[in-house]
Write a protein that holds these residues in place. Structure first.
Motif, PDB file in Angstrom:
ATOM      1  N   LEU A  60       0.840  -1.200   0.000  1.00 42.83           N
ATOM      2  CA  LEU A  60       0.000   0.000   0.000  1.00 42.83           C
ATOM      3  C   LEU A  60       0.872   1.245   0.000  1.00 42.83           C
ATOM      4  O   LEU A  60       1.866   1.297   0.729  1.00 42.83           O
ATOM      5  N   MET A  79     -10.581  -0.459   1.267  1.00 40.07           N
ATOM      6  CA  MET A  79     -10.791  -1.885   1.521  1.00 40.07           C
ATOM      7  C   MET A  79     -11.885  -2.111   2.554  1.00 40.07           C
ATOM      8  O   MET A  79     -12.100  -1.287   3.445  1.00 40.07           O
ATOM      9  N   THR A  80     -12.560  -3.227   2.419  1.00 32.65           N
ATOM     10  CA  THR A  80     -13.677  -3.540   3.330  1.00 32.65           C
ATOM     11  C   THR A  80     -13.567  -4.981   3.822  1.00 32.65           C
ATOM     12  O   THR A  80     -14.472  -5.792   3.638  1.00 32.65           O
ATOM     13  N   GLY A  81     -12.428  -5.270   4.446  1.00 31.97           N
ATOM     14  CA  GLY A  81     -12.240  -6.627   4.984  1.00 31.97           C
ATOM     15  C   GLY A  81     -12.892  -6.770   6.346  1.00 31.97           C
ATOM     16  O   GLY A  81     -13.616  -5.891   6.808  1.00 31.97           O
ATOM     17  N   GLY A  82     -12.571  -7.865   6.986  1.00 33.96           N
ATOM     18  CA  GLY A  82     -13.034  -8.112   8.347  1.00 33.96           C
ATOM     19  C   GLY A  82     -14.441  -8.660   8.403  1.00 33.96           C
ATOM     20  O   GLY A  82     -15.073  -8.903   7.387  1.00 33.96           O
TER      21      GLY A  82
ATOM     22  N   HIS B  80      -9.012 -15.506   6.821  1.00 32.55           N
ATOM     23  CA  HIS B  80      -9.973 -14.673   6.095  1.00 32.55           C
ATOM     24  C   HIS B  80     -10.386 -15.390   4.824  1.00 32.55           C
ATOM     25  O   HIS B  80      -9.546 -15.887   4.095  1.00 32.55           O
ATOM     26  N   ILE B  91     -16.992 -15.334   7.919  1.00 35.48           N
ATOM     27  CA  ILE B  91     -16.145 -14.711   6.896  1.00 35.48           C
ATOM     28  C   ILE B  91     -14.680 -14.813   7.304  1.00 35.48           C
ATOM     29  O   ILE B  91     -13.817 -15.082   6.489  1.00 35.48           O
ATOM     30  N   MET B  92     -14.432 -14.532   8.566  1.00 35.48           N
ATOM     31  CA  MET B  92     -13.046 -14.467   9.009  1.00 35.48           C
ATOM     32  C   MET B  92     -12.976 -14.673  10.508  1.00 35.48           C
ATOM     33  O   MET B  92     -13.992 -14.604  11.199  1.00 35.48           O
ATOM     34  N   MET B 112      -8.259  -6.531  14.170  1.00 39.66           N
ATOM     35  CA  MET B 112      -9.532  -6.259  13.500  1.00 39.66           C
ATOM     36  C   MET B 112      -9.549  -4.873  12.850  1.00 39.66           C
ATOM     37  O   MET B 112     -10.007  -4.724  11.716  1.00 39.66           O
ATOM     38  N   LEU B 115      -7.405  -5.111   9.774  1.00 43.30           N
ATOM     39  CA  LEU B 115      -8.020  -5.975   8.756  1.00 43.30           C
ATOM     40  C   LEU B 115      -9.110  -5.255   7.979  1.00 43.30           C
ATOM     41  O   LEU B 115      -9.290  -5.456   6.784  1.00 43.30           O
ATOM     42  N   LYS B 116      -9.856  -4.409   8.710  1.00 45.11           N
ATOM     43  CA  LYS B 116     -10.977  -3.690   8.104  1.00 45.11           C
ATOM     44  C   LYS B 116     -10.532  -2.793   6.957  1.00 45.11           C
ATOM     45  O   LYS B 116     -11.219  -2.695   5.947  1.00 45.11           O
ATOM     46  N   SER B 117      -9.416  -2.085   7.154  1.00 41.51           N
ATOM     47  CA  SER B 117      -9.083  -1.100   6.124  1.00 41.51           C
ATOM     48  C   SER B 117      -7.677  -1.173   5.549  1.00 41.51           C
ATOM     49  O   SER B 117      -7.300  -0.323   4.749  1.00 41.51           O
ATOM     50  N   ARG B 118      -6.904  -2.209   5.930  1.00 38.35           N
ATOM     51  CA  ARG B 118      -5.564  -2.326   5.355  1.00 38.35           C
ATOM     52  C   ARG B 118      -5.297  -3.692   4.722  1.00 38.35           C
ATOM     53  O   ARG B 118      -4.183  -3.976   4.320  1.00 38.35           O
ATOM     54  N   ALA B 119      -6.311  -4.525   4.653  1.00 35.67           N
ATOM     55  CA  ALA B 119      -6.148  -5.821   3.984  1.00 35.67           C
ATOM     56  C   ALA B 119      -6.984  -5.778   2.701  1.00 35.67           C
ATOM     57  O   ALA B 119      -8.125  -5.313   2.720  1.00 35.67           O
ATOM     58  N   PHE B 121      -9.352  -6.664   0.722  1.00 37.52           N
ATOM     59  CA  PHE B 121     -10.615  -7.382   0.508  1.00 37.52           C
ATOM     60  C   PHE B 121     -11.692  -6.354   0.195  1.00 37.52           C
ATOM     61  O   PHE B 121     -11.686  -5.251   0.760  1.00 37.52           O
ATOM     62  N   ALA B 136     -16.682   1.599   2.455  1.00 37.43           N
ATOM     63  CA  ALA B 136     -15.876   1.678   3.668  1.00 37.43           C
ATOM     64  C   ALA B 136     -16.478   2.753   4.568  1.00 37.43           C
ATOM     65  O   ALA B 136     -17.027   3.733   4.081  1.00 37.43           O
ATOM     66  N   GLU B 141     -11.609   3.942   9.296  1.00 39.59           N
ATOM     67  CA  GLU B 141     -10.344   4.620   9.050  1.00 39.59           C
ATOM     68  C   GLU B 141      -9.864   5.312  10.331  1.00 39.59           C
ATOM     69  O   GLU B 141      -8.697   5.223  10.695  1.00 39.59           O
TER      70      GLU B 141
END
Lengths: 82, 147
Positions: A60, A79-82, B80, B91-92, B112, B115-119, B121, B136, B141
């Protein structure tokens, strides 16, 4: 040659998941400007740069990051992981 | 430390039992599982998660390494999924083990938040009438600022 990758709605808006291009752009932001100038689909996809994230060689980066000898540049929404 | 990216469903109980068997010296284990949430309307047919295969595992490993460096964890696990999920599907999950619970809790929250905003997906919700990319949230963030 730089390999460009697109993900999520950015991929849908530009209409391709990847492409190879020649570019003289010095930064990621310069490359975005170059792509926007191509056609309406790219201009629309990249119209709000605050909604664009980028990775250079799978790391990134901020949009002002230099491209250097990048082999792969990826563009995607937040991104919208988790 | 273990990081796994897969499309197949998983059994969170079995994963947690397996994890617990590898946490020598720990006095606390914290785990979190993310589940495919139905829409308020109850209309979700499925969720599709896209990822950036060449980058995903690297990004998750970096996040797990960062957590391991900040807290003295005896073990750390991130799993994940990508691909198609039905409502209610896991999901994960993340799991952390430490000598005491404060570290295990903090590290799990850190994992967590990142994972939400730096992985890499991206979630898309599919209903009978169409599909929508999940946006998002600003809170996701700003959650990073506390670390």
């Amino acid at each position: 040659m730089v390999n460009l990758r697109y993900f999520a709605w950015l991929r849908e808006r530009v209409g391709t998941a990847h492409e190879e291009i020649e570019t003289e752009a010095e930064t990621v932001a310069d490359l975005i400007e170059e792509l926007k100038a191509r056609d309406e689909a790219y201009a629309f996809a990249f119209s709000d740069v605050t909604a664009i994230r980028a990775a250079v060689d799978q790391e990134l980066v901020d949009l002002d990051a230099p491209l250097g000898g990048a082999r792969e540049v990826a563009f995607f929404p937040p991104m919208t992981g988790g | 430390m273990e990081v796994r990216v897969q499309s197949e469903p998983f059994d969170m109980g079995a994963e947690l039992t397996r994890f617990a068997a590898q946490t020598e010296g720990a006095g606390a284990i914290v785990s979190f599982s993310g589940i495919t949430r139905d829409l308020a309307s109850g209309d979700l047919t499925r969720m599709v998660i896209e990822h950036y295969p060449e980058m995903t595992e690297k990004a998750l490993t970096k996040i797990a390494e960062e957590a391991t460096a900040r807290w003295s964890l005896t073990q750390c696990f991130i799993l994940h999924r990508y691909g198609e999920m039905a409502p209610g599907d896991p999901i994960m999950m993340v799991a952390t083990a430490a000598r005491h619970r404060a570290e295990a809790f903090a590290a799990a929250e850190f994992l967590m938040d990142y994972l939400k905003s730096r992985a890499p997906f991206w979630k898309k919700e599919v209903t009978a009438t169409g599909e929508t990319w999940v946006a998002a949230r600003d809170e996701d963030e700003t959650a990073l600022n506390r670390w």
